[in-house]
Design a protein around this motif. Structure first.
Motif, PDB file in Angstrom:
ATOM      1  N   LYS A   4      -5.000  -6.122  -5.690  1.00 45.43           N
ATOM      2  CA  LYS A   4      -5.937  -6.798  -4.807  1.00 45.43           C
ATOM      3  C   LYS A   4      -6.539  -5.786  -3.838  1.00 45.43           C
ATOM      4  O   LYS A   4      -5.855  -4.911  -3.333  1.00 45.43           O
ATOM      5  N   LYS A   5      -7.840  -5.945  -3.589  1.00 44.85           N
ATOM      6  CA  LYS A   5      -8.565  -5.142  -2.604  1.00 44.85           C
ATOM      7  C   LYS A   5      -9.334  -6.113  -1.717  1.00 44.85           C
ATOM      8  O   LYS A   5     -10.197  -6.853  -2.194  1.00 44.85           O
ATOM      9  N   CYS A   6      -8.999  -6.130  -0.434  1.00 47.05           N
ATOM     10  CA  CYS A   6      -9.745  -6.937   0.528  1.00 47.05           C
ATOM     11  C   CYS A   6     -10.901  -6.084   1.031  1.00 47.05           C
ATOM     12  O   CYS A   6     -10.691  -5.068   1.687  1.00 47.05           O
ATOM     13  N   VAL A   7     -12.105  -6.476   0.683  1.00 47.18           N
ATOM     14  CA  VAL A   7     -13.297  -5.691   0.994  1.00 47.18           C
ATOM     15  C   VAL A   7     -13.766  -6.050   2.401  1.00 47.18           C
ATOM     16  O   VAL A   7     -14.082  -7.213   2.664  1.00 47.18           O
ATOM     17  N   LEU A  49      -8.263   2.560  -3.224  1.00 49.87           N
ATOM     18  CA  LEU A  49      -9.091   1.355  -3.301  1.00 49.87           C
ATOM     19  C   LEU A  49      -8.306   0.119  -3.721  1.00 49.87           C
ATOM     20  O   LEU A  49      -8.895  -0.875  -4.165  1.00 49.87           O
ATOM     21  N   VAL A  50      -6.987   0.166  -3.575  1.00 53.66           N
ATOM     22  CA  VAL A  50      -6.128  -0.971  -3.903  1.00 53.66           C
ATOM     23  C   VAL A  50      -5.216  -1.218  -2.709  1.00 53.66           C
ATOM     24  O   VAL A  50      -4.551  -0.292  -2.235  1.00 53.66           O
ATOM     25  N   ASP A  51      -5.188  -2.455  -2.215  1.00 52.66           N
ATOM     26  CA  ASP A  51      -4.333  -2.782  -1.068  1.00 52.66           C
ATOM     27  C   ASP A  51      -2.916  -3.137  -1.495  1.00 52.66           C
ATOM     28  O   ASP A  51      -1.948  -2.697  -0.876  1.00 52.66           O
ATOM     29  N   THR A  80       0.834  -1.200   0.000  1.00 52.83           N
ATOM     30  CA  THR A  80       0.000   0.000   0.000  1.00 52.83           C
ATOM     31  C   THR A  80       0.873   1.255   0.000  1.00 52.83           C
ATOM     32  O   THR A  80       0.618   2.195  -0.754  1.00 52.83           O
ATOM     33  N   GLU A 104     -15.726  -0.625   5.375  1.00 43.49           N
ATOM     34  CA  GLU A 104     -15.598   0.356   4.288  1.00 43.49           C
ATOM     35  C   GLU A 104     -16.660   1.435   4.480  1.00 43.49           C
ATOM     36  O   GLU A 104     -17.821   1.132   4.775  1.00 43.49           O
ATOM     37  N   ALA A 152     -11.319   1.415  -8.617  1.00 46.98           N
ATOM     38  CA  ALA A 152     -10.230   0.538  -8.173  1.00 46.98           C
ATOM     39  C   ALA A 152      -9.449   0.003  -9.373  1.00 46.98           C
ATOM     40  O   ALA A 152      -8.214  -0.033  -9.358  1.00 46.98           O
TER      41      ALA A 152
END
Length: 142
Positions: A37-40, A21-23, A6, A44, A65
């Motif tokens: 990857k985005k861990c939702v 919006l991107v990890d 990040t 949020e 994203a």
């Protein structure tokens, strides 16, 4: 193992919490393709109002994203380092699956055309290998 954390993503694009919006970036070939990857999570900010009884990630944020992953891809090129990538357009956008808390959103972009500071990317978001959204994104470097 991630290619970019990040913190490293924030060194490339100007987005910050709550709009980053991107990890992580999982794959990167500068100027060619990138996968993120985005861990939702349920925490949020947008789930408070979209929708409280059935939280669903807004489609426009899935596309954002994808655009952020595309921006990392193009801004990783030496000639564009330190610049900003702006949305220039969205074509052929389709939403196929809801994205909900607990999902791991995989974000893939591939640059398919570039002329000077303008690029077009094919973008796909998936959850568990199933397509959640697709679009063709235009990015302009400023």
């Amino acid at each position: 193992m991630s290619v970019l954390t990040t913190k490293e993503i924030m060194d490339i694009i100007p987005h910050r919490h709550p709009f980053l919006l991107v990890d992580t970036i999982e794959e990167l070939v500068p100027g060619v393709r990138a996968a993120g990857k985005k861990c939702v999570t349920y925490d949020e900010y947008y789930f408070r109002g979209h929708f409280p009884q059935e939280p669903v990630m807004p489609g426009v944020l899935i596309i954002e994203a994808l655009a952020q992953v595309g921006a990392v891809c193009i801004l990783s090129c030496e000639k564009f380092k330190g610049k900003t990538a702006y949305f220039g357009g969205i074509n052929n956008c389709r939403f196929k699956k809801k994205v909900v808390p607990g999902d791991v959103l995989m974000l893939e972009t591939e640059l398919i055309k570039q002329k000077g500071p303008v690029a077009i990317a094919r973008a796909t978001a998936t959850v568990d290998g199933k397509v959640a959204a697709t679009a063709e994104l235009t990015v302009a470097i400023g």
